[in-house]
Design a protein around this motif. Structure first.
Motif, PDB file in Angstrom:
ATOM      1  N   THR A   1       0.834  -1.208   0.000  1.00  0.00           N
ATOM      2  CA  THR A   1       0.000   0.000   0.000  1.00  0.00           C
ATOM      3  C   THR A   1       0.864   1.251   0.000  1.00  0.00           C
ATOM      4  OG1 THR A   1      -1.655  -1.203   1.307  1.00  0.00           O
ATOM      5  CG2 THR A   1      -1.885   1.191   1.206  1.00  0.00           C
TER       6      THR A   1
ATOM      7  N   PHE B   1       4.771  -0.121  -9.106  1.00  0.00           N
ATOM      8  CA  PHE B   1       3.815  -0.437 -10.165  1.00  0.00           C
ATOM      9  C   PHE B   1       4.527  -0.993 -11.399  1.00  0.00           C
ATOM     10  CE2 PHE B   1       1.356   0.620 -13.927  1.00  0.00           C
ATOM     11  CZ  PHE B   1       0.067   0.264 -13.580  1.00  0.00           C
TER      12      PHE B   1
ATOM     13  N   ARG C   1      -0.765  -5.718 -13.349  1.00  0.00           N
ATOM     14  CA  ARG C   1      -1.460  -6.123 -12.118  1.00  0.00           C
ATOM     15  C   ARG C   1      -2.555  -5.117 -11.782  1.00  0.00           C
ATOM     16  NH1 ARG C   1       1.385  -9.207  -7.319  1.00  0.00           N
ATOM     17  NH2 ARG C   1      -0.840  -9.208  -6.878  1.00  0.00           N
TER      18      ARG C   1
ATOM     19  N   TRP D   1      -4.689  -2.803  -9.238  1.00  0.00           N
ATOM     20  CA  TRP D   1      -4.573  -2.042  -7.993  1.00  0.00           C
ATOM     21  C   TRP D   1      -5.935  -1.437  -7.668  1.00  0.00           C
ATOM     22  CZ3 TRP D   1       0.111  -1.115  -5.212  1.00  0.00           C
ATOM     23  CH2 TRP D   1       1.239  -1.704  -5.770  1.00  0.00           C
TER      24      TRP D   1
ATOM     25  N   ARG E   1      -5.497  -0.525 -13.788  1.00  0.00           N
ATOM     26  CA  ARG E   1      -4.312  -1.261 -14.232  1.00  0.00           C
ATOM     27  C   ARG E   1      -3.345  -0.381 -15.003  1.00  0.00           C
ATOM     28  NH1 ARG E   1      -8.002  -5.672 -16.266  1.00  0.00           N
ATOM     29  NH2 ARG E   1      -8.201  -7.178 -14.566  1.00  0.00           N
TER      30      ARG E   1
ATOM     31  N   ALA F   1      -3.237   3.710  -2.562  1.00  0.00           N
ATOM     32  CA  ALA F   1      -3.203   2.785  -3.697  1.00  0.00           C
ATOM     33  C   ALA F   1      -2.735   1.447  -3.141  1.00  0.00           C
ATOM     34  CB  ALA F   1      -2.247   3.287  -4.772  1.00  0.00           C
ATOM     35  N   GLN F   2      -3.560   0.437  -3.279  1.00  0.00           N
ATOM     36  CA  GLN F   2      -3.303  -0.860  -2.645  1.00  0.00           C
ATOM     37  C   GLN F   2      -3.359  -1.962  -3.690  1.00  0.00           C
ATOM     38  OE1 GLN F   2      -6.294  -2.651   0.310  1.00  0.00           O
ATOM     39  NE2 GLN F   2      -4.735  -1.771   1.657  1.00  0.00           N
ATOM     40  N   ARG F   3      -2.384  -2.867  -3.594  1.00  0.00           N
ATOM     41  CA  ARG F   3      -2.391  -3.993  -4.525  1.00  0.00           C
ATOM     42  C   ARG F   3      -3.655  -4.815  -4.300  1.00  0.00           C
ATOM     43  NH1 ARG F   3       2.991  -7.033  -4.470  1.00  0.00           N
ATOM     44  NH2 ARG F   3       3.622  -5.232  -5.719  1.00  0.00           N
ATOM     45  N   TYR F   4      -4.406  -5.019  -5.348  1.00  0.00           N
ATOM     46  CA  TYR F   4      -5.684  -5.724  -5.267  1.00  0.00           C
ATOM     47  C   TYR F   4      -5.442  -7.228  -5.123  1.00  0.00           C
ATOM     48  CZ  TYR F   4     -10.522  -6.915  -6.490  1.00  0.00           C
ATOM     49  OH  TYR F   4     -11.799  -7.385  -6.478  1.00  0.00           O
TER      50      TYR F   4
END
Length: 435
Positions: A127, A141, A147, A149, A166, A195-198
């Protein structure tokens, strides 16, 4: 799937009259009348009004966080007064501060106890806070192009303002807006996001789990976990082919209830006991014990991450709602923590569950001075941490399956609160407990 540990819903929906649902448990307290105030007009107000010997004044105040911010530092509180929030509760419940404190705590553990212990804090997605960590985010990123987010405003709730992306251009459009405000040197207009990795591989019966737990003190840390909770699902089938479909990616009730085929009686959720049975039947009880133990560890470690930051005040307690998502490997991920889990109700079952939860909170706060302070269980709450782990007598456990752990945790197990409260308070034959 996501789990919720305690969460509540909708302000003006009262499906049962208070007299038919909420029964007094204790009688008039030795201190005489207990005066209360409540800034909310939902389930908690019903429970407070029906509690024997309680009147609307100011010994106990269930307040919203806005009132706390505006008034707490400007008033004198007598020794016995209790308020439903710690003054800087947001250190855990604001999305950016939660991650900041968890990162700091993980570094502290690595420095003091080594990497293996620090790795036990790897339960939250990668995050970044924007716009402040924008360049760090871009660096990360570009390591994994393509990936997914997820962007979340740090100060909003109920799924408001959230979107998936993405491509960096989706963020640069938003960042340009922020840059324009920066040029005007008006930082108050720049809305902070994380912004968080989904989590692209969620466990697919459905959604997320919500747990309810209560903190009585941060110094020493004293934590109660409620046995009931619920697993919340999306109304639409999960797919990564359409990241703009909020019905497929967000399990917030405020989002899901706007779907055309939403069923308010079912509400896209299971009781936590139902989730435990499902996982046990599919994966075995030993796996289930490990999953639930990992979720308990998330709760304790997240609280430890803010233990030295939260302003500990003997007048304060806190009900937290934890949103935890399970991935396809049954690894739990902490998504966020709520300081004001919804106390509104979507149906009769929801109303009853929240009344029971709130009654048991009042038992633990113990304005009537009935408890000894040594209780490991009060109603549906189990004491899981008291300046260290709390252990249970295995012979007294009545779970929905086999248990081999000593920790005093019963999440998703039989909630025997009615019988336990009768024993705890030695009720007369006519004493009634909320079913």
């Amino acid at each position: 799937m996501e789990t919720h540990y305690y969460y509540l819903a909708n302000t003006n929906l009262h499906f049962l009259t208070p007299n038919s649902v909420v029964h007094g448990l204790l009688g008039i307290s030795p201190r005489g009348c207990i005066r209360f105030r409540c800034s909310l007009t939902n389930t908690i107000l019903d429970v407070l009004r029906q509690r024997p010997g309680w009147i609307e004044r100011m010994d106990f105040y269930w307040c919203d966080v806005g009132w706390l911010r505006d008034h707490f530092d400007h008033m004198y509180l007598e020794e016995h007064v209790r308020i439903s929030h710690f003054r800087n509760h947001y250190q855990l419940t604001r999305k950016n501060l939660m991650v900041k404190n968890l990162k700091r705590y993980r570094k502290l553990l690595e420095r003091e106890t080594g990497r293996l212990e620090a790795e036990k804090c790897d339960f939250f997605p990668c995050t970044f806070e924007l716009p402040f960590e924008y360049h760090l985010f871009v660096e990360e990123f570009k390591k994994n192009p393509g990936r997914t987010w997820i962007m979340k405003p740090v100060g909003r709730s109920q799924g408001e303002g959230i979107f998936l992306f993405r491509k960096l251009k989706d963020i640069t459009d938003w960042k340009k807006e922020g840059s324009r405000f920066d040029e005007q040197k008006d930082e108050t207009q720049v809305e902070r996001y994380v912004a968080q990795r989904y989590i692209e591989n969620p466990y697919l019966i459905g959604g997320e789990a919500n747990k309810f737990m209560r903190v009585f003190s941060f110094i020493p840390l004293k934590v109660y976990l409620y046995r009931d909770g619920f697993a919340r699902f999306s109304n639409a089938r999960f797919t990564l082919s359409s990241i703009d479909d909020h019905y497929a990616h967000l399990t917030n009730v405020a989002i899901q209830k706007t779907a055309q085929d939403y069923d308010p009686e079912k509400g896209c959720k299971w009781q936590i006991q139902q989730l435990r049975r499902y996982l046990g039947a599919k994966h075995g009880m030993e796996v289930v014990e490990t999953v639930f133990k990992d979720m308990d560890a998330i709760i304790v470690r997240s609280l430890q991450s803010v233990q030295k930051i939260i302003i500990n005040d003997k007048h304060c307690f806190e009900l937290y709602g934890y949103d935890i998502l399970l991935d396809e490997n049954l690894k739990p991920w902490l998504i966020e923590v709520n300081s004001s889990p919804s106390l509104n109700a979507t149906n009769i079952e929801d109303y009853g569950l929240k009344c029971r939860l709130l009654e048991d909170i009042l038992h633990i706060v113990d304005m009537e001075r009935r408890l000894t302070g040594k209780e490991k269980q009060v109603g549906g709450f189990d004491l899981i941490w008291n300046n260290g782990p709390v252990y249970k007598d295995i012979s007294s456990l009545v779970p929905l399956g086999y248990s081999s752990f000593l920790e005093n945790t019963h999440l998703g197990c039989v909630n025997d609160r009615k019988q336990q409260l009768k024993q705890l308070f030695s009720l007369s034959k006519d004493g009634r407990v909320h079913d």
